[in-house]
Design a protein around this motif. Structure first.
Motif, PDB file in Angstrom:
ATOM      1  N   ARG A  24       0.822  -1.214   0.000  1.00  0.00           N
ATOM      2  CA  ARG A  24       0.000   0.000   0.000  1.00  0.00           C
ATOM      3  C   ARG A  24       0.856   1.264   0.000  1.00  0.00           C
ATOM      4  N   GLN A  34      -1.781   3.062  -9.752  1.00  0.00           N
ATOM      5  CA  GLN A  34      -2.629   1.881  -9.674  1.00  0.00           C
ATOM      6  C   GLN A  34      -2.000   0.760 -10.503  1.00  0.00           C
ATOM      7  N   TYR A  56      -1.996  -3.412 -11.749  1.00  0.00           N
ATOM      8  CA  TYR A  56      -2.702  -4.687 -11.912  1.00  0.00           C
ATOM      9  C   TYR A  56      -1.891  -5.580 -12.847  1.00  0.00           C
ATOM     10  N   GLN A  67      -4.803  -2.169  -7.709  1.00  0.00           N
ATOM     11  CA  GLN A  67      -4.434  -1.857  -6.339  1.00  0.00           C
ATOM     12  C   GLN A  67      -3.489  -0.658  -6.333  1.00  0.00           C
TER      13      GLN A  67
END
Length: 329
Positions: free
Chosen positions: A167, A235, A237, A252
């Protein structure tokens, strides 16, 4: 005149042989050479008296849940009703697929014989990938048995892979993004995207990503940053692909933030100051006796033991205890 007359019949015979064509000449040659006739008969007998098989495709490839035909064709045989068998070879084990004129095993409701020898399978699954052997026994042939092996490959489309993206990562630190998929066949290869832009296998090989420091392994699905930069935020993926299709995971977010060194130092100093104040307060309270027990007063003392021959009598004048001696005679 004589010469012409003699030449006439010979010329007529030659013209007659030519008129009868090559078949007549072959028959004449065969009559003159009986050994050649015997050789041709033997060759012909060997060719006709042997069962022979062929296949239009010995390595069929099909996607899961489709149908496939395993081609097995008899090219030569004198037997009108040969015995047909199909066997499946998988994990070093051999099982019957077609035996005793009927489908066997797990293909009972999904297969049938086409023509005399070919096999058709519907709704193939990944477990159908194997070697299939077609065997034909012709009792009336000089060579009674022949077989061919067909390798069936069932391709499986990948499912959505599992992606792991950190994150938040501080600037300059390493980061690893992983992507894994375990259902597709053949084994899928992986590609990563940031903000819908495909990433190269090596950031150093593309000027567009010169401010990044990552390496992508398409076989394992890992994306490794040796030292992240602010531009690496976004982001992410992953897509898993093979010959049967592709699938992707959900996007994510990965945030790359700056470390506040001054704030960290200030926070540490505040914590140390608070700990020092707490320690000083505890020491001060201890010196003033706040932690000493005052329960030893009044009648909290236990009465002293009575020695033999002494009776203790409490009087108001004495305030506590006095004793008198008594002797036992």
């Amino acid at each position: 005149m004589v010469t012409g007359a003699g030449a006439g019949p010979r010329a007529g015979r030659v013209r007659g042989e030519r008129a009868r064509g090559p078949s007549a000449a072959l028959d004449m040659a065969l009559r003159r050479r009986p050994s050649l006739v015997l050789l041709l008969l033997l060759v012909r007998g060997c060719l006709i008296g042997a069962v022979n098989l062929k296949s239009s495709n010995r390595t069929p490839v099909v996607q899961e849940f489709e149908s496939v035909e395993l081609s097995c064709i008899i090219t030569d045989s004198q037997t009108n009703d040969p015995r047909i068998e199909w066997k499946k070879i998988q994990d070093e084990q051999t099982t019957y697929v077609f035996f005793d004129n009927k489908i066997q095993g797990d293909l009972t409701d999904r297969a049938e014989l086409l023509g005399k020898t070919s096999l058709k399978i519907w709704n193939v699954t990944r477990t159908d990938s194997a070697l299939y052997r077609c065997e034909v026994v012709a009792r009336n042939d000089r060579k009674e048995i022949d077989e061919i092996v067909i390798e069936l490959t069932v391709q499986v489309k990948p499912v959505a892979p599992v992606c792991r993206v950190p994150r938040a990562v501080p600037v300059g630190k390493a980061a690893t993004l992983s992507c894994q998929e375990g259902e597709g066949f053949p084994r899928p290869y992986y590609s990563w995207y940031r903000n819908d832009v495909p990433l190269p296998t090596d950031s150093r090989a593309n000027l567009r990503f010169r401010n990044s420091s990552f390496v992508l392994n398409p076989e394992t699905g890992t994306l490794v940053f040796s030292a992240v930069h602010k531009e690496d935020s976004g982001q992410y993926y992953c897509i898993a692909s093979n010959d049967a299709g592709s699938a992707r995971c959900e996007e994510q977010d990965m945030e790359v933030y700056d470390l506040n060194i001054g704030g960290i130092i200030g926070g540490v100093l505040v914590v140390l100051t608070v700990l020092a104040l707490i320690t000083g307060g505890i020491c001060c309270a201890y010196r003033r006796g706040y932690f000493i027990s005052h329960s030893r007063n009044g009648e909290s003392y236990k009465n002293p033991g009575k020695p033999d021959g002494v009776n203790y009598i409490r009087t108001d004048e004495e305030g506590d205890f006095r004793h008198k001696s008594s002797f036992v005679i």
